[in-house]
Scaffold this motif. Structure first.
Motif, PDB file in Angstrom:
ATOM      1  N   GLU A  14       0.821  -1.214   0.000  1.00 19.14           N
ATOM      2  CA  GLU A  14       0.000   0.000   0.000  1.00 19.14           C
ATOM      3  C   GLU A  14       0.853   1.261   0.000  1.00 19.14           C
ATOM      4  O   GLU A  14       0.559   2.223  -0.708  1.00 19.14           O
ATOM      5  N   ILE A  15       1.918   1.234   0.790  1.00 22.14           N
ATOM      6  CA  ILE A  15       2.801   2.404   0.865  1.00 22.14           C
ATOM      7  C   ILE A  15       3.499   2.632  -0.473  1.00 22.14           C
ATOM      8  O   ILE A  15       3.612   3.772  -0.927  1.00 22.14           O
ATOM      9  N   LEU A  16       3.958   1.556  -1.114  1.00 21.32           N
ATOM     10  CA  LEU A  16       4.583   1.695  -2.436  1.00 21.32           C
ATOM     11  C   LEU A  16       3.604   2.313  -3.426  1.00 21.32           C
ATOM     12  O   LEU A  16       3.980   3.186  -4.215  1.00 21.32           O
ATOM     13  N   GLN A  17       2.357   1.880  -3.388  1.00 23.17           N
ATOM     14  CA  GLN A  17       1.343   2.433  -4.285  1.00 23.17           C
ATOM     15  C   GLN A  17       1.110   3.916  -3.992  1.00 23.17           C
ATOM     16  O   GLN A  17       1.039   4.737  -4.915  1.00 23.17           O
ATOM     17  N   ASP A  25      12.769   0.090  -7.187  1.00 22.25           N
ATOM     18  CA  ASP A  25      13.216   1.297  -6.471  1.00 22.25           C
ATOM     19  C   ASP A  25      13.275   1.041  -4.966  1.00 22.25           C
ATOM     20  O   ASP A  25      14.217   1.427  -4.289  1.00 22.25           O
ATOM     21  N   PHE A  26      12.232   0.381  -4.472  1.00 23.50           N
ATOM     22  CA  PHE A  26      12.155   0.050  -3.049  1.00 23.50           C
ATOM     23  C   PHE A  26      13.327  -0.841  -2.650  1.00 23.50           C
ATOM     24  O   PHE A  26      14.002  -0.589  -1.647  1.00 23.50           O
ATOM     25  N   ALA A  27      13.591  -1.872  -3.440  1.00 24.58           N
ATOM     26  CA  ALA A  27      14.692  -2.795  -3.152  1.00 24.58           C
ATOM     27  C   ALA A  27      16.021  -2.050  -3.106  1.00 24.58           C
ATOM     28  O   ALA A  27      16.819  -2.245  -2.184  1.00 24.58           O
ATOM     29  N   ARG A  58      13.390   3.503   6.552  1.00 21.19           N
ATOM     30  CA  ARG A  58      14.188   4.562   5.916  1.00 21.19           C
ATOM     31  C   ARG A  58      13.887   4.655   4.427  1.00 21.19           C
ATOM     32  O   ARG A  58      13.730   5.744   3.881  1.00 21.19           O
ATOM     33  N   ALA A  59      13.811   3.519   3.759  1.00 17.22           N
ATOM     34  CA  ALA A  59      13.573   3.508   2.314  1.00 17.22           C
ATOM     35  C   ALA A  59      12.212   4.093   1.969  1.00 17.22           C
ATOM     36  O   ALA A  59      12.063   4.813   0.974  1.00 17.22           O
ATOM     37  N   LEU A  60      11.211   3.794   2.798  1.00 16.39           N
ATOM     38  CA  LEU A  60       9.849   4.263   2.532  1.00 16.39           C
ATOM     39  C   LEU A  60       9.544   5.597   3.201  1.00 16.39           C
ATOM     40  O   LEU A  60       8.473   6.165   2.991  1.00 16.39           O
TER      41      LEU A  60
END
Length: 71
Positions: A14-17, A25-27, A58-60
């Motif tokens: 959900e956060i990625l969306q 990108d997340f990886a 941190r990434a998100l």
């Protein structure tokens, strides 16, 4: 339903969306292999260490409380 009857779920998908971020990108931002990130996004990765949890936050750019939800 009481809180202890629910399960803790990651909200990564959900956060990625919301952030319009791809799994690749997340990886990269989290310092994870693509397949590991994909497993986390798809809810297949059930045990995550504190270091990895910190990397995800941190990434998100979210707090742990935003990363998980009772379902």
């Amino acid at each position: 339903m009481e809180k202890h009857d629910k399960t803790l779920q990651f909200r990564v998908k959900e956060i990625l969306q919301e952030k319009e971020m791809t799994i690749a990108d997340f990886a990269e931002k989290a310092g994870l292999h693509y397949n590991t990130a994909l497993s986390i996004v798809n809810g297949k990765y059930k045990r995550i260490g504190l270091d990895t949890l910190s990397q995800l936050c941190r990434a998100l750019k979210v707090d742990v409380s935003e990363l998980v939800a009772w379902e």
